[in-house]
Design an enzyme around this catalytic site. Structure first.
Site, PDB file in Angstrom:
ATOM      1  CB  ILE A  12      -0.986  -0.005   1.192  1.00  0.00           C
ATOM      2  CG1 ILE A  12      -2.035   1.095   1.023  1.00  0.00           C
ATOM      3  CG2 ILE A  12      -0.260   0.150   2.516  1.00  0.00           C
ATOM      4  CD1 ILE A  12      -2.962   0.902  -0.139  1.00  0.00           C
ATOM      5  CE  LYS A  88      -8.406   0.027   4.145  1.00  0.00           C
ATOM      6  NZ  LYS A  88      -8.686  -1.398   4.261  1.00  0.00           N
ATOM      7  CG  ASP A 166      -8.152  -4.656   5.472  1.00  0.00           C
ATOM      8  OD1 ASP A 166      -7.648  -3.913   6.324  1.00  0.00           O
ATOM      9  OD2 ASP A 166      -7.819  -4.647   4.268  1.00  0.00           O
TER      10      ASP A 166
END
Length: 305
Positions: A12, A88, A166
């Site tokens: 990510i 997040k 998630d």
């Protein structure tokens, strides 16, 4: 331009955080912290305490770590007087998020619990369209391929990894942003592989006629849709909020500010720091926590990457 450190150089970070910072006029990527990953041309550290001690000129830290180890890094950065942005979900538990929010307030620094899906192009227009309407129901369909988005990442199925919730929390972050009134979870069914700790599929039912279907085994085209009913009118967000339809017809609006979810996150982080404010909205995480507490569990076939 303010200097920022990026912690956790995984998929990510490489795919989203690094290019977003590189394109942000407000930020300069001055250091990274990771056990293995690095960014070419950027000073690399393996420990956050050492980086914080050596680089007092770095005023902000962005954490792209998995949620379970993230608390210790966030706490260290806040205690060192640095502004912190959290990928997040903001934490593995609600309690640790409250601790971090209180610590940020005590230290007089910004804490930003970011929800990247809220920055999708049509989320703000959807919120505005729904603002003065009576919502009579809504349904989330969020189906994607875990092998594509989290290849070999066993942590997503471990305690604290949240499993299919998630990606599901991305949908919940949009839902909690656009609905004019809050909803609460009433029931949930969590499908947990025989060899895992977290669900690979989930069905949730909320108050107000709101339902959600999450699945992590979809191959081919991915499905990220939210449909909201207001009597005879229907708003649909597709592609994770990139497109909006009203009663089946495309509805386009000009997007103000940077293009892309993560560039807009970093712009917002800069605005929060400049204003001396924090943003720690935990509503999406509350729904996930409620699902874990209230959900019935169904054992399903073992899963391997």
């Amino acid at each position: 331009m303010s200097k920022i450190a990026l912690v956790g150089i995984g998929k990510i970070a490489v795919d989203q955080h690094v290019p977003a910072i590189a394109g942000a006029p407000e930020w300069e990527l001055a250091a990274t912290v990771s056990r293995r990953g690095t960014v070419e041309g950027v000073e690399a550290w393996t420990g956050i305490d050492e980086m914080l001690a050596a680089r007092p000129d770095i005023g902000a830290v962005s954490l792209a770590l998995p949620p379970v180890p993230r608390f210790a890094y966030a706490e260290a950065a806040l205690r060192a007087g640095r502004h912190v942005m959290l990928e997040k979900p903001p934490g593995a538990t609600l309690a640790e998020c409250h601790v971090l929010a209180a610590l940020a307030a005590k230290m007089g620094v910004t804490l930003f619990a970011s929800w990247h899906s809220r920055e999708a192009a049509m989320v703000a227009p959807a919120k505005a369209w729904l603002a003065d309407r009576q919502v009579t129901g809504a349904h989330i369909t969020w189906r994607e391929d875990v092998r594509h988005w989290h290849p070999g990442q066993d942590w997503v199925f471990e305690p604290g990894g949240m499993g299919v919730l998630d990606p599901g929390i991305n949908a919940l972050s949009i839902l909690t942003e656009i609905l004019p009134a809050p909803v609460h979870l009433q029931s949930a069914l969590l499908e947990v592989p025989a060899n895992r700790q977290a669900p690979i599929a989930a069905d949730l039912a909320f108050s107000g006629g709101v339902t959600a279907e999450f699945n992590w085994l979809q191959t081919g085209p991915q499905t990220w849709d939210i449909q909201v009913h207001c009597g005879d009118d229907r708003l649909t967000l597709r592609e994770g909020g990139a497109r909006m339809e009203i009663n089946g017809h495309d509805h386009d609006e000009a997007v103000v500010g940077p293009t892309g979810e993560y560039p807009r996150l970093y712009e917002r982080f800069a605005r929060l720091v400049a204003a001396g404010e924090s943003d720690v909205d935990l509503a999406p995480l509350v729904h996930v926590a409620d699902a874990m507490m209230l959900g019935a569990r169904k054992n399903v076939e073992a899963f391997e990457f």
